[in-house]
Design a protein around this motif. Structure first.
Motif, PDB file in Angstrom:
ATOM      1  N   UNK A  98      -6.592 -64.033  90.690  1.00 53.62           N
ATOM      2  CA  UNK A  98      -7.308 -63.452  89.588  1.00 53.62           C
ATOM      3  C   UNK A  98      -7.170 -64.225  88.401  1.00 53.62           C
ATOM      4  N   UNK A  99      -6.363 -65.489  88.275  1.00 50.95           N
ATOM      5  CA  UNK A  99      -6.286 -66.325  87.181  1.00 50.95           C
ATOM      6  C   UNK A  99      -7.508 -67.287  87.410  1.00 50.95           C
ATOM      7  N   UNK A 100      -7.860 -67.749  88.701  1.00 49.85           N
ATOM      8  CA  UNK A 100      -8.794 -68.479  88.998  1.00 49.85           C
ATOM      9  C   UNK A 100     -10.313 -67.622  88.691  1.00 49.85           C
ATOM     10  N   UNK A 101     -10.259 -66.404  88.922  1.00 52.65           N
ATOM     11  CA  UNK A 101     -11.562 -65.744  88.644  1.00 52.65           C
ATOM     12  C   UNK A 101     -11.633 -65.585  87.095  1.00 52.65           C
ATOM     13  N   UNK A 102     -10.644 -65.329  86.475  1.00 52.90           N
ATOM     14  CA  UNK A 102     -10.574 -65.205  84.864  1.00 52.90           C
ATOM     15  C   UNK A 102     -11.058 -66.558  84.516  1.00 52.90           C
ATOM     16  N   UNK A 103     -10.471 -67.604  84.779  1.00 55.76           N
ATOM     17  CA  UNK A 103     -10.699 -68.928  84.145  1.00 55.76           C
ATOM     18  C   UNK A 103     -12.483 -69.301  84.567  1.00 55.76           C
ATOM     19  N   UNK A 104     -12.844 -68.787  85.560  1.00 47.46           N
ATOM     20  CA  UNK A 104     -14.298 -68.956  86.083  1.00 47.46           C
ATOM     21  C   UNK A 104     -15.045 -68.475  85.187  1.00 47.46           C
ATOM     22  N   UNK A 105     -14.567 -67.362  84.691  1.00 45.56           N
ATOM     23  CA  UNK A 105     -15.481 -66.356  83.796  1.00 45.56           C
ATOM     24  C   UNK A 105     -15.288 -66.922  82.205  1.00 45.56           C
ATOM     25  N   UNK A 106     -14.618 -68.018  82.089  1.00 46.75           N
ATOM     26  CA  UNK A 106     -14.148 -68.650  80.685  1.00 46.75           C
ATOM     27  C   UNK A 106     -13.056 -67.697  79.853  1.00 46.75           C
ATOM     28  N   UNK A 119       2.928 -74.319  94.572  1.00 50.11           N
ATOM     29  CA  UNK A 119       2.563 -75.558  93.936  1.00 50.11           C
ATOM     30  C   UNK A 119       1.173 -76.087  93.744  1.00 50.11           C
ATOM     31  N   UNK A 120       0.833 -76.127  94.924  1.00 49.21           N
ATOM     32  CA  UNK A 120      -0.671 -76.448  95.208  1.00 49.21           C
ATOM     33  C   UNK A 120      -1.730 -75.565  94.245  1.00 49.21           C
ATOM     34  N   UNK A 121      -1.424 -74.232  94.407  1.00 47.22           N
ATOM     35  CA  UNK A 121      -2.244 -73.403  93.586  1.00 47.22           C
ATOM     36  C   UNK A 121      -2.113 -73.659  92.279  1.00 47.22           C
ATOM     37  N   UNK A 122      -1.086 -73.822  91.547  1.00 46.22           N
ATOM     38  CA  UNK A 122      -0.909 -73.919  90.227  1.00 46.22           C
ATOM     39  C   UNK A 122      -1.589 -75.294  89.704  1.00 46.22           C
ATOM     40  N   UNK A 123      -1.453 -76.141  90.656  1.00 47.40           N
ATOM     41  CA  UNK A 123      -1.950 -77.625  90.171  1.00 47.40           C
ATOM     42  C   UNK A 123      -3.617 -77.206  90.209  1.00 47.40           C
ATOM     43  N   UNK A 124      -4.181 -76.512  91.200  1.00 39.60           N
ATOM     44  CA  UNK A 124      -5.507 -76.236  90.945  1.00 39.60           C
ATOM     45  C   UNK A 124      -5.913 -75.217  89.813  1.00 39.60           C
ATOM     46  N   UNK A 125      -5.149 -74.430  89.547  1.00 36.52           N
ATOM     47  CA  UNK A 125      -5.310 -73.519  88.504  1.00 36.52           C
ATOM     48  C   UNK A 125      -5.259 -74.291  87.086  1.00 36.52           C
ATOM     49  N   UNK A 126      -4.337 -75.165  86.801  1.00 41.50           N
ATOM     50  CA  UNK A 126      -4.337 -76.093  85.438  1.00 41.50           C
ATOM     51  C   UNK A 126      -5.285 -76.885  85.542  1.00 41.50           C
ATOM     52  N   UNK A 127      -5.953 -77.694  86.713  1.00 37.53           N
ATOM     53  CA  UNK A 127      -7.033 -78.354  86.916  1.00 37.53           C
ATOM     54  C   UNK A 127      -8.328 -77.668  86.259  1.00 37.53           C
ATOM     55  N   UNK A 128      -8.602 -76.404  86.638  1.00 41.42           N
ATOM     56  CA  UNK A 128      -9.721 -75.767  86.368  1.00 41.42           C
ATOM     57  C   UNK A 128      -9.528 -75.422  84.799  1.00 41.42           C
ATOM     58  N   UNK A 129      -8.439 -74.938  84.365  1.00 37.15           N
ATOM     59  CA  UNK A 129      -8.147 -74.571  83.135  1.00 37.15           C
ATOM     60  C   UNK A 129      -8.511 -75.902  81.919  1.00 37.15           C
ATOM     61  N   UNK A 130      -8.114 -76.920  82.461  1.00 39.23           N
ATOM     62  CA  UNK A 130      -8.190 -78.144  81.653  1.00 39.23           C
ATOM     63  C   UNK A 130      -9.789 -78.661  81.715  1.00 39.23           C
ATOM     64  N   UNK A 131     -10.356 -78.398  82.808  1.00 41.81           N
ATOM     65  CA  UNK A 131     -11.811 -78.641  82.988  1.00 41.81           C
ATOM     66  C   UNK A 131     -12.562 -77.887  82.032  1.00 41.81           C
ATOM     67  N   UNK A 132     -12.191 -76.579  81.980  1.00 47.36           N
ATOM     68  CA  UNK A 132     -13.056 -75.860  81.016  1.00 47.36           C
ATOM     69  C   UNK A 132     -12.558 -75.543  79.581  1.00 47.36           C
ATOM     70  N   UNK A 133     -11.374 -76.379  79.263  1.00 49.12           N
ATOM     71  CA  UNK A 133     -10.986 -76.178  77.895  1.00 49.12           C
ATOM     72  C   UNK A 133     -10.271 -75.045  77.709  1.00 49.12           C
ATOM     73  N   UNK A 134      -9.551 -74.382  78.606  1.00 57.34           N
ATOM     74  CA  UNK A 134      -8.875 -73.077  78.502  1.00 57.34           C
ATOM     75  C   UNK A 134      -7.478 -73.020  78.715  1.00 57.34           C
TER      76      UNK A 134
END
Ligand SMILES: NC(=O)C1=CN([C@@H]2O[C@H](COP(=O)(O)OP(=O)(O)OC[C@H]3O[C@@H](n4cnc5c(N)ncnc54)[C@H](OP(=O)(O)O)[C@@H]3O)[C@@H](O)[C@H]2O)C=CC1
Ligand SMILES: O=C1OC[C@@H](O)[C@H](O)[C@H]1O
Length: 395
Positions: A98-106, A119-134
């Motif tokens: 749900x964090x990934x889905x929320x980030x995908x919705x900006x 840990x791998x999931x958290x890494x992916x989550x932070x990468x997406x947040x950073x990519x989107x400036x969230x």
């Protein structure tokens, strides 16, 4: 009970950050709804709950204007253009999806602890947040409270010399446990990221890393012993005891850094059995951190919820013991009435608004902590928590 002056509700600016909550969870009022009432830049604008009746009752009780219910409630809330940030108070195993889905919705995300199962999931989550400036924040609220910052400051000041070891305990007695958890609580479900190390364990681990300024360092797990939960004894821990070696910064303890003799220890339990004849004598709740230094000890009572009440006992080997409390920062910043959740919300909003929060955990802090938790499970002979089956399309 704590009687403290509550400041009057602030005027809400029309541009306040609009939060939506996923899940009518028990923790939501404490962690977000109440703190938001005193934050001039936050509005809790929507709640999503799978059950219609429960969702509507929750919205009414907490004065939340918009309610999403039914099987698509979470996705519908996330898609709402009126919402800026999502608070995720779902069982641990659902945080990643749900964090990934929320980030995908900006949307910015405030995610309950632990941030993800792996840990791998958290890494992916932070990468997406950073990519989107969230902004993405794991809600380990106690580290935002001035009490833990003050404890760290005392340890760091050198007044008691080098750190030798540190111990953290957070345990509930078996007698009280049923008042906190039902037998079908997600905390006891492996498939939902359950287990005591995942739940209560995050606090002493984060706090001992924080107070000893080793919050970005990888701790080596030297031992871990799990007590299996009756519902799933081989995969879900009712309790966990773990020891670590702590690579403190060399400036702190050069001798220890080379000899690796700074040790850490933590104990957590959902239901510590009683003691004495037939285990009939009840135990008390334990919620404390002790740092042992060459010249004495620093002890923090109630490090998990310091906003309610806490004390820091500084006990030198030679000299008088003193007690401190810190409800505001040393420079006077903060408010006596703010609890750890309120300080956490302040940091989250500061980050979203481009200001500098009093504390901001770097992704490495969160990812490393999850890696340590994985190592603890392996060392204890239990499987690490399983990764989500959710596959993000934009990660
Ligand atoms: N920061 C803190 O002090 C605390 C943090 N936590 C953390 O918050 C999170 C939620 O904990 P808590 O409030 O105790 O949880 P609750 O059990 O009270 O609520 C969890 C919510 O998750 C939703 N949910 C979605 N899928 C499931 C499912 N399969 N099974 C059960 N619930 C589901 C439910 O929402 P719906 O309304 O849609 O049915 C429910 O309201 C956890 O990650 C926990 O670690 C918990 C307590 C304190
Ligand atoms: O503060 C807490 O205490 C009890 C736990 O089960 C809960 O999840 C935690 O956050």
């Amino acid at each position: 009970m704590c009687f403290r002056n509550r400041p009057p509700p602030p005027d809400l600016s029309t541009s306040a950050l609009r939060f939506g909550i996923l899940g009518a969870a028990r923790i939501a009022p404490t962690a977000l709804i109440t703190p938001a009432k005193t934050h001039p830049d936050v509005v809790v604008a929507a709640i999503a709950c799978r059950g219609k009746g429960r969702g509507e009752a929750f919205a009414q009780k907490h004065n939340i204007p918009k309610t999403f219910t039914g099987p698509t409630a979470y996705q519908d809330l996330i898609a709402d253009p009126d919402i800026d940030a999502i608070y995720i108070a779902l069982p641990n195993g659902l945080h990643f999806e749900w964090a990934m889905r929320a980030l995908q919705a900006n949307k910015h995300v405030l995610v309950e602890k632990p941030m993800t199962n792996t840990a791998a999931e958290a890494q992916q989550l932070f990468a997406l947040a950073s990519k989107r400036g969230l902004v993405a924040l794991e809600a380990i609220h106690c580290t935002f409270h001035p009490a833990l910052h003050r404890a760290r400051e005392i340890v760091d000041s050198g007044e008691l010399g080098h750190v030798k070891s540190v111990a953290g305990t957070f345990t509930l007695p078996s007698l009280l446990s049923p008042f906190f958890f039902h037998s079908d609580d997600p905390r006891f479900r492996y498939d939902l990221g359950g287990g005591c190390m995942m739940d209560m364990g995050v606090y002493p681990l984060a706090a001992l890393r924080f107070i000893t300024a080793s919050d970005t360092a990888p701790l080596a797990v030297t031992s871990a012993t799990a007590t299996g939960h009756a519902l799933d004894a081989t995969r879900v821990d009712r309790g966990m005891h773990a020891t670590y070696t702590l690579p403190l910064p060399p400036t702190w303890n050069p001798e220890a850094a080379t000899k690796a003799d700074v040790t850490a220890e933590m104990t957590v339990d959902f239901a510590t059995p009683g003691w004495g004849p037939f285990g009939l004598l009840p135990r008390s709740i334990k919620n404390e951190i002790t740092v042992y230094l060459e010249g004495g000890e620093v002890f923090v009572y109630n490090f998990v919820s310091p906003g309610m009440f806490h004390y820091i006992k500084v006990r030198p080997k030679c000299g008088r013991t003193r007690y401190e409390q810190a409800y505001r920062f040393r420079n006077g910043w903060g408010k006596r009435s703010w609890d750890s959740y309120r300080y956490q919300l302040e940091a989250f909003v500061d980050k979203v608004r481009g200001h500098s929060p009093a504390l901001w955990p770097e992704p490495v802090t969160v990812i490393t902590q999850l890696k340590i938790i994985e190592d603890v499970y392996v060392k204890a002979g239990m499987p690490p928590r399983c990764a989500s089956s959710y596959k993000a399309r934009d990660a």
